[in-house]
Design a protein around this motif. Structure first.
Motif, PDB file in Angstrom:
ATOM      1  N   HIS A 112       0.845  -1.190   0.000  1.00 41.04           N
ATOM      2  CA  HIS A 112       0.000   0.000   0.000  1.00 41.04           C
ATOM      3  C   HIS A 112       0.882   1.241   0.000  1.00 41.04           C
ATOM      4  CE1 HIS A 112      -3.007  -2.945   1.350  1.00 41.04           C
ATOM      5  NE2 HIS A 112      -2.076  -3.329   2.207  1.00 41.04           N
ATOM      6  N   LYS A 113       0.782   2.017  -1.059  1.00 41.25           N
ATOM      7  CA  LYS A 113       1.570   3.230  -1.143  1.00 41.25           C
ATOM      8  C   LYS A 113       1.115   4.241  -0.095  1.00 41.25           C
ATOM      9  CE  LYS A 113       2.911   3.160  -6.019  1.00 41.25           C
ATOM     10  NZ  LYS A 113       2.860   3.896  -7.302  1.00 41.25           N
ATOM     11  N   SER A 114       2.054   5.042   0.350  1.00 41.26           N
ATOM     12  CA  SER A 114       1.717   6.110   1.286  1.00 41.26           C
ATOM     13  C   SER A 114       0.733   7.060   0.620  1.00 41.26           C
ATOM     14  CB  SER A 114       2.981   6.861   1.693  1.00 41.26           C
ATOM     15  OG  SER A 114       2.689   7.891   2.601  1.00 41.26           O
ATOM     16  N   GLY A 115      -0.328   7.408   1.342  1.00 41.46           N
ATOM     17  CA  GLY A 115      -1.341   8.283   0.786  1.00 41.46           C
ATOM     18  C   GLY A 115      -2.499   7.548   0.141  1.00 41.46           C
ATOM     19  N   SER A 116      -2.439   6.204   0.157  1.00 41.62           N
ATOM     20  CA  SER A 116      -3.521   5.420  -0.453  1.00 41.62           C
ATOM     21  C   SER A 116      -4.740   5.315   0.462  1.00 41.62           C
ATOM     22  CB  SER A 116      -3.021   4.016  -0.788  1.00 41.62           C
ATOM     23  OG  SER A 116      -2.696   3.292   0.404  1.00 41.62           O
ATOM     24  N   GLY A 117      -4.588   5.727   1.722  1.00 47.44           N
ATOM     25  CA  GLY A 117      -5.679   5.612   2.675  1.00 47.44           C
ATOM     26  C   GLY A 117      -5.580   4.398   3.564  1.00 47.44           C
ATOM     27  N   TYR A 118      -4.570   3.558   3.332  1.00 50.01           N
ATOM     28  CA  TYR A 118      -4.406   2.359   4.161  1.00 50.01           C
ATOM     29  C   TYR A 118      -3.966   2.754   5.570  1.00 50.01           C
ATOM     30  CZ  TYR A 118      -2.536  -2.007   5.989  1.00 50.01           C
ATOM     31  OH  TYR A 118      -2.271  -3.103   6.780  1.00 50.01           O
ATOM     32  N   ALA A 119      -4.607   2.160   6.574  1.00 55.13           N
ATOM     33  CA  ALA A 119      -4.254   2.418   7.970  1.00 55.13           C
ATOM     34  C   ALA A 119      -3.344   1.296   8.457  1.00 55.13           C
ATOM     35  CB  ALA A 119      -5.512   2.485   8.829  1.00 55.13           C
ATOM     36  N   PRO A 120      -2.070   1.571   8.710  1.00 54.21           N
ATOM     37  CA  PRO A 120      -1.134   0.516   9.109  1.00 54.21           C
ATOM     38  C   PRO A 120      -1.485  -0.093  10.456  1.00 54.21           C
ATOM     39  CG  PRO A 120      -0.146   2.671   9.405  1.00 54.21           C
ATOM     40  CD  PRO A 120      -1.442   2.897   8.674  1.00 54.21           C
ATOM     41  N   GLY A 182       5.628   3.513   1.849  1.00 56.76           N
ATOM     42  CA  GLY A 182       4.446   2.657   1.823  1.00 56.76           C
ATOM     43  C   GLY A 182       4.498   1.584   2.893  1.00 56.76           C
ATOM     44  N   TYR A 183       3.466   0.753   2.914  1.00 58.75           N
ATOM     45  CA  TYR A 183       3.344  -0.310   3.908  1.00 58.75           C
ATOM     46  C   TYR A 183       3.079  -1.643   3.212  1.00 58.75           C
ATOM     47  CZ  TYR A 183       2.383   3.768   6.868  1.00 58.75           C
ATOM     48  OH  TYR A 183       2.449   4.976   7.507  1.00 58.75           O
ATOM     49  N   ALA A 184       3.540  -2.721   3.835  1.00 60.99           N
ATOM     50  CA  ALA A 184       3.214  -4.069   3.366  1.00 60.99           C
ATOM     51  C   ALA A 184       2.451  -4.770   4.474  1.00 60.99           C
ATOM     52  CB  ALA A 184       4.483  -4.843   3.026  1.00 60.99           C
ATOM     53  N   SER A 185       1.345  -5.401   4.123  1.00 61.38           N
ATOM     54  CA  SER A 185       0.527  -6.096   5.117  1.00 61.38           C
ATOM     55  C   SER A 185       0.638  -7.609   4.906  1.00 61.38           C
ATOM     56  CB  SER A 185      -0.939  -5.663   5.002  1.00 61.38           C
ATOM     57  OG  SER A 185      -1.403  -5.859   3.664  1.00 61.38           O
TER      58      SER A 185
END
Length: 414
Positions: A112-120, A182-185
């Motif tokens: 999930h790219k930063s700014g995509s709205g994903y909450a880590p 970004g983040y990886a889940s």
């Protein structure tokens, strides 16, 4: 009677064994338990000190160097072992660097790219782009979030494992959320024994705080499948033989700015199908294309990872130094050119004392740099030489006068 006692004893032993091992065999850890364990393992390592290129995690991984990624691999391995669950190679890759990890998660739709709205959430991976060039140079583990502040645990922060936080007002780039790429889940649910209730998930996500979270439905809708382009080659074969070993090699691992070298690889068994990708976390030091051609563009040490089928990884380091000036002497002129720059500078000088010394094999630059070391001895030697000549001349004149006076005396006697 004795036979009945034996049967009863055996029955009791079976019942005790069942109640002892059945919970472990039947009920796997929940998603939240796995996430919390990864964070707990990482948190327990805070304060560990190695160096920028050496750590105990590198010893475990089998390769030393920059170790922010190996710290992540180690933490997931420890957490998985705690629940007898394999995590490495299942929910996270089993090797590679930051950019190859991003590619791995992107291919699974879990980056999930930063700014995509994903909450880590706690237990997610967080990637950083310190230089702003679109390439990740660092990775850590999300500890928890509080509002817009993200708390992390990271390896190899100046050779240490540290707890850090990122805010919109933090100093750039190392404490500001603008550096988060970004983040990886990881897909914890795929290896868990069941989902946790919402209360437990909230605790895992925010930890010690009660920040607002997006719903599961919102999280799913915000997942991005956009992935960073990586250089890859086409499969070498259409056979279904799996790749068992990946080996990489280059003609030289020590380069100067402007140098180019080919990074080759071999796979075993030969003829196995392989899609190979090249990744580098230090794109300001080297550039690498889809054919494995490397060009040195800046000084420093860069780690290159070659990945086959997003499964096997092999890596090496390239050290790039500044180009050394070459000096070429032609007849009575000296031509100087700088190797590895876009513009070559040519300076022509007439024959001078320096050029003469250079032709005689004297290192003029070294002579200039160490002038202070030679100045005092040279002065003493020069002064001594001049005094010796002066004394020699004085003695010569004195002897000549003495001889003249002796000759005059002899003449008067006659």
């Amino acid at each position: 009677m004795k036979k009945s006692l034996k049967i009863l004893s055996l029955f009791l032993a079976v019942i005790i064994s069942f109640y002892t091992y059945a919970p472990t065999l039947t009920f796997a850890a929940t998603e939240s338990q796995l996430r919390n364990k990864v964070v707990a393992v990482a948190d327990n390592e805070v304060g560990y000190t190695g160096s920028s290129t050496y750590s105990k995690y590198g010893e475990w991984y089998g390769s030393q160097g920059s170790w922010c990624t190996t710290f992540v691999f180690w933490c997931f391995n420890q957490a998985g072992n705690n629940y007898s669950t394999k995590l490495n190679g299942v929910i996270i890759p089993n090797g590679g660097n930051c950019n190859s990890m991003i590619s791995w998660f992107s291919n699974k739709g879990r980056y999930h790219k930063s700014g995509s709205g994903y909450a880590p959430k706690g237990g997610d991976l967080i990637f950083f782009d310190w230089s702003g060039n679109g390439s990740s140079q660092h990775v850590g583990i999300v500890d928890y979030t509080s509002g817009s502040t993200v708390y992390t645990i990271e390896g190899n922060c100046s050779g240490k494992v540290k707890s850090r936080s990122y805010t919109s007002s933090g100093s750039k780039p190392y404490n500001n959320i603008s550096s988060i790429m970004g983040y990886a889940s990881p897909d914890y649910d795929s290896v868990s024994g069941g989902s946790s209730d919402s209360k437990e998930n909230d605790k895992n996500t925010t930890k010690r705080t009660s920040s607002s979270n997006t719903t599961t439905k919102n999280n799913n809708s915000n997942k991005t499948t956009t992935k960073k382009q990586t250089t890859q080659t086409e499969p070498q074969s259409t056979t279904s033989v799996p790749v068992e070993k990946l080996t990489i090699h280059a003609q030289s691992y020590e380069l100067q700015v402007g140098d180019s070298v080919k990074l080759n690889y071999s796979i075993e068994p030969s003829g196995a199908a392989a899609v190979v990708g090249y990744f580098c976390d230090d794109e300001g030091i080297i550039e690498i294309d889809s054919g494995g051609n490397i060009k040195a563009i800046g000084t420093g040490t860069a780690t290159v990872v070659v990945c086959a089928n997003n499964d096997l990884y092999s890596q090496c380091e390239f050290t790039v130094k500044q180009a050394v000036a070459e000096v070429t002497t032609i007849a009575h002129e000296t031509t100087r050119k700088v190797v590895g720059t876009a513009k070559s500078e040519v300076i022509t000088t007439q024959r001078t004392a320096e050029s003469v010394l250079t032709r005689m094999g004297v290192n003029v630059n070294s002579l200039k740099q160490n002038m202070q070391l030679y100045l005092v001895p040279a002065t003493i030697i020069g002064t001594t030489f001049i005094l010796s000549i002066f004394i020699f001349i004085v003695k010569k004149i004195k002897n000549r006068k003495k001889k003249t006076s002796e000759d005059a005396g002899n003449s008067s006697i006659k």
